[in-house]
Every structure is written in C-alpha cells, then in structure tokens.
Enzyme design. Structure first.
Site, PDB file in Angstrom:
ATOM      1  N   THR A 105      60.979 -49.244 -27.364  1.00  0.00           N
ATOM      2  CA  THR A 105      60.276 -50.596 -26.712  1.00  0.00           C
ATOM      3  C   THR A 105      58.851 -49.500 -25.734  1.00  0.00           C
ATOM      4  OG1 THR A 105      60.421 -48.751 -24.343  1.00  0.00           O
ATOM      5  CG2 THR A 105      62.154 -50.149 -24.807  1.00  0.00           C
ATOM      6  N   ILE A 113      58.014 -42.803 -28.817  1.00  0.00           N
ATOM      7  CA  ILE A 113      58.071 -42.045 -27.496  1.00  0.00           C
ATOM      8  C   ILE A 113      58.933 -42.404 -26.178  1.00  0.00           C
ATOM      9  CG2 ILE A 113      55.260 -41.270 -27.714  1.00  0.00           C
ATOM     10  CD1 ILE A 113      54.997 -42.385 -25.542  1.00  0.00           C
ATOM     11  N   SER A 114      59.373 -44.218 -26.396  1.00  0.00           N
ATOM     12  CA  SER A 114      59.524 -44.796 -25.760  1.00  0.00           C
ATOM     13  C   SER A 114      61.377 -45.755 -26.152  1.00  0.00           C
ATOM     14  CB  SER A 114      60.076 -44.743 -24.045  1.00  0.00           C
ATOM     15  OG  SER A 114      60.404 -45.244 -23.189  1.00  0.00           O
ATOM     16  N   SER A 115      62.799 -45.144 -25.255  1.00  0.00           N
ATOM     17  CA  SER A 115      63.200 -46.970 -25.879  1.00  0.00           C
ATOM     18  C   SER A 115      64.303 -46.730 -24.916  1.00  0.00           C
ATOM     19  CB  SER A 115      64.179 -46.342 -27.018  1.00  0.00           C
ATOM     20  OG  SER A 115      64.657 -45.284 -27.487  1.00  0.00           O
TER      21      SER A 115
END
Length: 339
Positions: A105, A113-115
C-alpha cells in the site's frame, strides 16, 4: 461484542469520507466469499473473529495498492485504484482487496514501508492473541488501520491503541478507520517505546518485524499479558511475568513483515559454505535468521540435521532483565543465542 466502537458521525460504515460507498454491495459479496474461503481453510474458528472479518470492510482501508507485474522480463508496479475510470480496473481493485493475499500500500524511494497483511495470517495472529472481553490492546504498526478496526470491532474503540512512527501512515489509518466507522486511538510515535500514556495493556501485537523485544513494552503490560510479534520470519508469543521478564514459543506459521521503522536494517543472514539444498527448506532458513551472527552457517546446518530438522514451534525466546535469548526446546538447554 464488536460494534461497540461503531458510530455514524463523520462518515460511518459504508461511506468513504462524506460520500456513499458505491462499492458497498459488491464488496459485501466479495467479503463473504473471503470469509468462506478462510473458514474452509481451517481459520476463523472463533465466531467473534469471524464476525469481525465478515463485517469490517477491508476495501475502505486499501483505496489503492500496488500490484507487481512482469512484462518482457522487467518487473513493473501497477497501481490499482478505487476511483479508476476504467470499470474493469475498478473490478480488479475490488477483487484484490478481498483476495487472501497481502497488499503493498505504500512505498518510498523504492522501499516498501506499509502493507495490508494476508487476511488469513491476520486471523491466525488475532486468534493467537487470545483476547478477552475488556482487554486493552496496543498494536505496533498502524498500517492501513484494518487490523485496528478488527480489534475495535471485537473489543470496542476505547480499548484499542495503534502506534506508527510515520505521520502519513497514521493520518491515512485514522481516515480509513473513520470511513469504516471506527475510532480507536491512533498515535504517531516510536513503536519501540510503546504508548505509556494509555498503558497498562493486556495484549501487545506488532505487525512489523523486530530484531528483539523492546523492554518498554514489558513495563507497559499487566502481569500475565501476552505479546505477539514477528521475529526472524516467525511469530513469537510471549507471556509477560513482570516488567523485566517474559517467555514464550514461536507459532508454527511463517511470517514475513516490513521491519519496524527506526529499528535499523535487519542483520545479514550469511550462507557461506552451505550447499544449496537446505536453503530451500523454510525451517532451516528460519534457524539461519534466528541465529544470524551467532552461529556459523555450517554449524546451523549440523544442528538442524542433528535435532531432526525442527520446525518453528520448537523454538522460543526468554527475556530476563537486560538479557534476551532465543533457544531450541529449552530456555536453559544447550542451544541458545542472544538476541
């Protein structure tokens, strides 16, 4: 149960911000299919978690995500978006939002860095957390906010706190949660320090990988609390004795998470001197990660074969004051490695 944290002000469930959710009907069908798939696979045995996954709209937490592709041998990154003008691409976005798969994401400078984690793995972690009515939970790593929403559905908003270092991530998580009708505490801060202002906690769950157990967490837990965190491609569940002591074993399931931001790069995992065949075995790669820098690769291979190629569930972690170590079978046994 769950809905204690749901309100309809400021964009309630079934809305995206101030506008109706035009995907709600199709999403409900897709969500029911995901829950059936997860249940058929042996997950969601707790009816309260099954209700959370059935009712919390994952698509509101992933208004866009990135899909890896391949064309002419070159890896490509495709952005799928809720508001794409192409109806086929919108349908593909919604189908992906309810696939039992992780979703990338947010990336920065080519680094993920984000999922949003794979839903079936999230369900296993939430089940292993063994929450009880009235528990206060601290989540480390806000991500999209979806996991915090599942916790808030089960426990109520007031009992859930989620922390992330990145203000862009916390702002997006807060916005997604509000769109879905949830308002747990979303805090911008260093997850390794926990959130002392809202302590004490009965459960801490991390959705990012760490190299060791942050000592601040134990001090913010009630005696008997559980801490569940990714470590060395596995998931350790620790029972907290007091502010300086905790111990527990790994779950059998593998787990690969984005590292906690600010924790530094993971230790390199050496493989020199090894034949190729053990590197194909997940249980051996886990041992290499767990004992990286403490065992030479050939020593790790000899141990792994001598002990019958142990799976993750035979390993554990002990914290006693300033000391932390991982071990095989017995915390006081022959095989132990400082973290």
């Amino acid at each position: 149960m769950g809905g204690a944290g749901v309100t309809e002000t400021g964009g309630g469930r079934g809305r995206t911000g101030d506008r109706p959710d035009r995907h709600a009907e199709a999403a409900a069908v897709a969500r029911a299919g995901l829950v059936r798939e997860m249940t058929a696979g042996g997950g969601l045995t707790d009816p309260r978690w099954r209700a959370a996954f059935a009712e919390v709209p994952r698509h509101l937490f992933v208004p866009y995500y990135y899909e890896a592709g391949d064309e002419g041998g070159a890896a490509l990154t495709t952005r799928l978006w809720r508001d794409d003008r192409n109806p086929l691409r919108r349908a593909r976005w919604l189908a992906g939002a309810y696939a039992d798969a992780p979703l990338a994401t947010r990336a920065r400078d080519g680094e993920l860095i984000s999922s949003s984690s794979q839903p079936s793995l999230m369900a296993r972690m939430l089940d292993a957390l063994r929450v009880r009515d009235g528990d206060r939970v601290l989540e480390i790593g806000a991500g999209t906010g979806y996991n915090a929403a599942l916790l808030a559905h089960r426990l109520g908003d007031a009992r859930v706190t989620t922390v992330d270092l990145d203000p862009e991530i916390t702002e997006a998580a807060r916005r997604h949660l509000a769109a879905a009708g949830f308002r747990p505490a979303v805090i911008t801060g260093d997850g390794a320090r926990g959130c002392p202002a809202r302590a004490p906690y009965d459960r801490i769950i991390a959705t990012c990988a760490l190299p060791s157990v942050p000592s601040a967490w134990l001090g913010q837990c009630r005696p008997g609390a559980l801490v569940l965190m990714p470590l060395a491609t596995g998931l350790i569940v620790l029972r907290v004795r007091d502010a300086r002591q905790a111990e527990g074993r790994f779950l059998a399931t593998p787990a690969y998470f984005v590292p906690l931001r600010g924790s530094g790069p993971p230790r390199p995992v050496p493989t020199h001197g090894l034949p190729s065949w053990p590197l194909l075995d997940d249980s051996f790669r886990f041992l290499l990660n767990l004992a990286a820098g403490r065992l030479e690769p050939v020593e790790a291979l000899a141990l792994w074969e001598h002990e019958g190629r142990p799976g993750r569930e035979r390993y554990g972690v002990t914290v006693r004051g300033e000391r932390q170590w991982a071990w095989l079978d017995d915390a006081e046994g022959a095989y132990a490695w400082p973290l």
